[in-house]
Design a protein around this motif. Structure first.
Motif, PDB file in Angstrom:
ATOM      1  N   GLN A 252     -10.149   6.986  -1.698  1.00 23.33           N
ATOM      2  CA  GLN A 252      -8.742   7.302  -1.457  1.00 23.33           C
ATOM      3  C   GLN A 252      -7.973   7.596  -2.747  1.00 23.33           C
ATOM      4  OE1 GLN A 252      -6.482   4.906   1.235  1.00 23.33           O
ATOM      5  NE2 GLN A 252      -8.008   5.006   2.852  1.00 23.33           N
TER       6      GLN A 252
ATOM      7  N   THR B  77     -11.697   8.163   6.633  1.00 20.88           N
ATOM      8  CA  THR B  77     -10.435   7.750   6.031  1.00 20.88           C
ATOM      9  C   THR B  77     -10.609   7.424   4.546  1.00 20.88           C
ATOM     10  OG1 THR B  77     -10.917   5.547   6.902  1.00 20.88           O
ATOM     11  CG2 THR B  77      -9.363   6.889   8.135  1.00 20.88           C
ATOM     12  N   ALA B  78     -11.839   7.269   4.105  1.00 21.33           N
ATOM     13  CA  ALA B  78     -12.111   7.004   2.690  1.00 21.33           C
ATOM     14  C   ALA B  78     -11.700   8.186   1.828  1.00 21.33           C
ATOM     15  CB  ALA B  78     -13.596   6.715   2.487  1.00 21.33           C
TER      16      ALA B  78
ATOM     17  N   GLY C 107      -3.521  -1.186  -3.496  1.00 25.42           N
ATOM     18  CA  GLY C 107      -3.576   0.069  -2.757  1.00 25.42           C
ATOM     19  C   GLY C 107      -2.759   1.200  -3.353  1.00 25.42           C
TER      20      GLY C 107
ATOM     21  N   VAL D  18      -2.361   8.973   7.853  1.00 26.24           N
ATOM     22  CA  VAL D  18      -3.594   9.031   7.060  1.00 26.24           C
ATOM     23  C   VAL D  18      -4.275  10.375   7.256  1.00 26.24           C
ATOM     24  CG1 VAL D  18      -5.879   8.018   6.694  1.00 26.24           C
ATOM     25  CG2 VAL D  18      -3.921   6.539   7.150  1.00 26.24           C
TER      26      VAL D  18
ATOM     27  N   SER E   6      -6.177  -6.894  -3.243  1.00 21.53           N
ATOM     28  CA  SER E   6      -5.836  -5.617  -2.629  1.00 21.53           C
ATOM     29  C   SER E   6      -4.826  -4.867  -3.494  1.00 21.53           C
ATOM     30  CB  SER E   6      -5.247  -5.836  -1.229  1.00 21.53           C
ATOM     31  OG  SER E   6      -4.858  -4.609  -0.647  1.00 21.53           O
TER      32      SER E   6
ATOM     33  N   VAL F  94      -9.085   1.136  -3.705  1.00 19.95           N
ATOM     34  CA  VAL F  94      -9.027   2.594  -3.563  1.00 19.95           C
ATOM     35  C   VAL F  94      -9.632   3.206  -4.830  1.00 19.95           C
ATOM     36  CG1 VAL F  94      -7.063   2.549  -2.005  1.00 19.95           C
ATOM     37  CG2 VAL F  94      -6.621   2.794  -4.431  1.00 19.95           C
TER      38      VAL F  94
ATOM     39  N   ALA G 116     -15.393   0.939  -3.818  1.00 22.05           N
ATOM     40  CA  ALA G 116     -14.337   1.638  -4.564  1.00 22.05           C
ATOM     41  C   ALA G 116     -14.960   2.499  -5.652  1.00 22.05           C
ATOM     42  CB  ALA G 116     -13.371   0.635  -5.176  1.00 22.05           C
TER      43      ALA G 116
ATOM     44  N   TYR H  53     -11.845   2.535   1.968  1.00 23.13           N
ATOM     45  CA  TYR H  53     -10.929   2.961   0.904  1.00 23.13           C
ATOM     46  C   TYR H  53     -11.649   3.583  -0.296  1.00 23.13           C
ATOM     47  CZ  TYR H  53      -7.904  -0.338   3.412  1.00 23.13           C
ATOM     48  OH  TYR H  53      -7.202  -1.008   4.372  1.00 23.13           O
TER      49      TYR H  53
ATOM     50  N   TYR I 115       0.808  -1.228   0.000  1.00 23.06           N
ATOM     51  CA  TYR I 115       0.000   0.000   0.000  1.00 23.06           C
ATOM     52  C   TYR I 115       0.832   1.265   0.000  1.00 23.06           C
ATOM     53  CZ  TYR I 115      -3.092   3.697   1.548  1.00 23.06           C
ATOM     54  OH  TYR I 115      -3.771   4.878   1.633  1.00 23.06           O
TER      55      TYR I 115
ATOM     56  N   VAL J 188     -10.046  -4.554  -2.105  1.00 28.31           N
ATOM     57  CA  VAL J 188      -9.517  -3.225  -1.826  1.00 28.31           C
ATOM     58  C   VAL J 188      -8.931  -2.681  -3.129  1.00 28.31           C
ATOM     59  CG1 VAL J 188      -7.844  -1.868  -0.528  1.00 28.31           C
ATOM     60  CG2 VAL J 188      -8.997  -3.812   0.558  1.00 28.31           C
TER      61      VAL J 188
END
Length: 304
Positions: A213, A233-234, A134, A263, A132, A158, A190, A210, A101, A156
């Motif tokens: 992001q 945090t998204a 990232g 973050v 994932s 993003v 996403a 995520y 990530y 995941v």
């Protein structure tokens, strides 16, 4: 005489085959290949010290009963991961595909995708259950990501500036317009494409960790009245986000009370949340003062 010659020939053949088998590389794991144990199970390799199998950097983990792939030295514009990998005289099903990530990934730990700049399509094979990615911003020319029906544990991605196609037979996730949602439409997982304004699909109840992001083009976000939970945090990396419009008459819960400093530093601070009435305004303001959420310093206004 004929039988004697046949016996000599067979004996010689056995000796030759025996010598060839001795020359074959022994791929059984040595003690030095065992990096750590987890829940009493020996794991070969780890994200810190992956082992090379068939040209891929992998971790063979008893926890997943398969292989986790971290990076690859593949060639060409289409990156198709293998469904199975052979190691230690066994065949392992690839269960998880992961990309480191953080942006500080080092070739000393896990070599980066050497042809990342030319890859246009990523294909995840059937059988994989976890995916994932990232650091999709590094895939400059990527146009499409294909997710199979087997991915059902975690996804995941993003924000991706390319099309994400989820197999229609997938029972947990689906592609809908400009985003990937859970099959029941309850969560936005996403987003993709690069429009300045984004509207979350009606019926959505939560915003995933995520979801947005690194969506650098995003300026205005509109959420339906069904939204009940939002993970701040998204919005990490959404440096141009200015406003969030909440259409509901009830205040959603801003869930993440504690945010890592690394973050929090990337979450935009000058964001204005527009709500329907004073009751929602008061509830949202109160929620944003809990724990690390107060670091955001977001303003709340009534949308006239």
């Amino acid at each position: 005489m004929m039988r004697k010659r046949l016996a000599v020939f067979l004996l010689g053949l056995c000796i030759v085959l025996g010598n060839i088998s001795m020359l074959k590389e022994d791929t059984r794991a040595a003690i030095k290949d065992v990096y750590y144990k987890e829940d009493g199970k020996v794991l070969y390799g780890s994200w810190m010290n992956p082992i090379m199998i068939d040209g891929y950097y992998c971790e063979i983990s008893g926890a997943y009963n398969g292989v986790i792939i971290y990076a690859t030295n593949c060639k060409g514009k289409t990156l198709t991961y293998p469904a199975k990998i052979a190691y230690n005289h066994k065949i392992y099903q690839v269960k998880s595909i992961s990309e480191l990530y953080n942006d500080s990934e080092s070739p000393d730990i896990v070599p980066e995708y050497k042809n990342r700049k030319i890859v246009e399509k990523i294909v995840v094979p059937k059988g994989v259950r976890r995916v994932s990615f990232g650091a999709l911003a590094k895939w400059k020319n990527l146009k499409e990501i294909r997710i199979p029906a087997s991915v059902d544990k975690s996804l995941v991605l993003v924000h991706a500036n390319r099309k994400v196609v989820v197999d229609k037979k997938n029972k947990k996730y689906k592609t809908s317009k400009n985003g990937v949602y859970t099959k029941n439409s309850r969560q936005l997982v996403a987003t993709f494409y690069s429009k300045k304004n984004f509207t979350v699909m009606k019926g959505t109840k939560s915003i995933g960790f995520y979801a947005f992001q690194n969506y650098k083009q995003l300026k205005k976000l509109t959420m339906p009245s069904t939204i009940k939970k939002i993970e701040p945090t998204a919005f990490a990396g959404c440096k141009n986000l200015k406003s969030i419009i909440l259409q509901g008459k009830k205040a959603p819960l801003f869930k993440e009370e504690y945010i890592m400093d690394s973050v929090a530093a990337t979450i935009p601070k000058k964001v204005t949340i527009y709500v329907k009435n004073k009751k929602v305004k008061k509830a949202v303001e109160k929620n944003l003062k809990i724990g690390d959420l107060k670091k955001l310093k977001w303003r709340v206004k009534i949308d006239n």
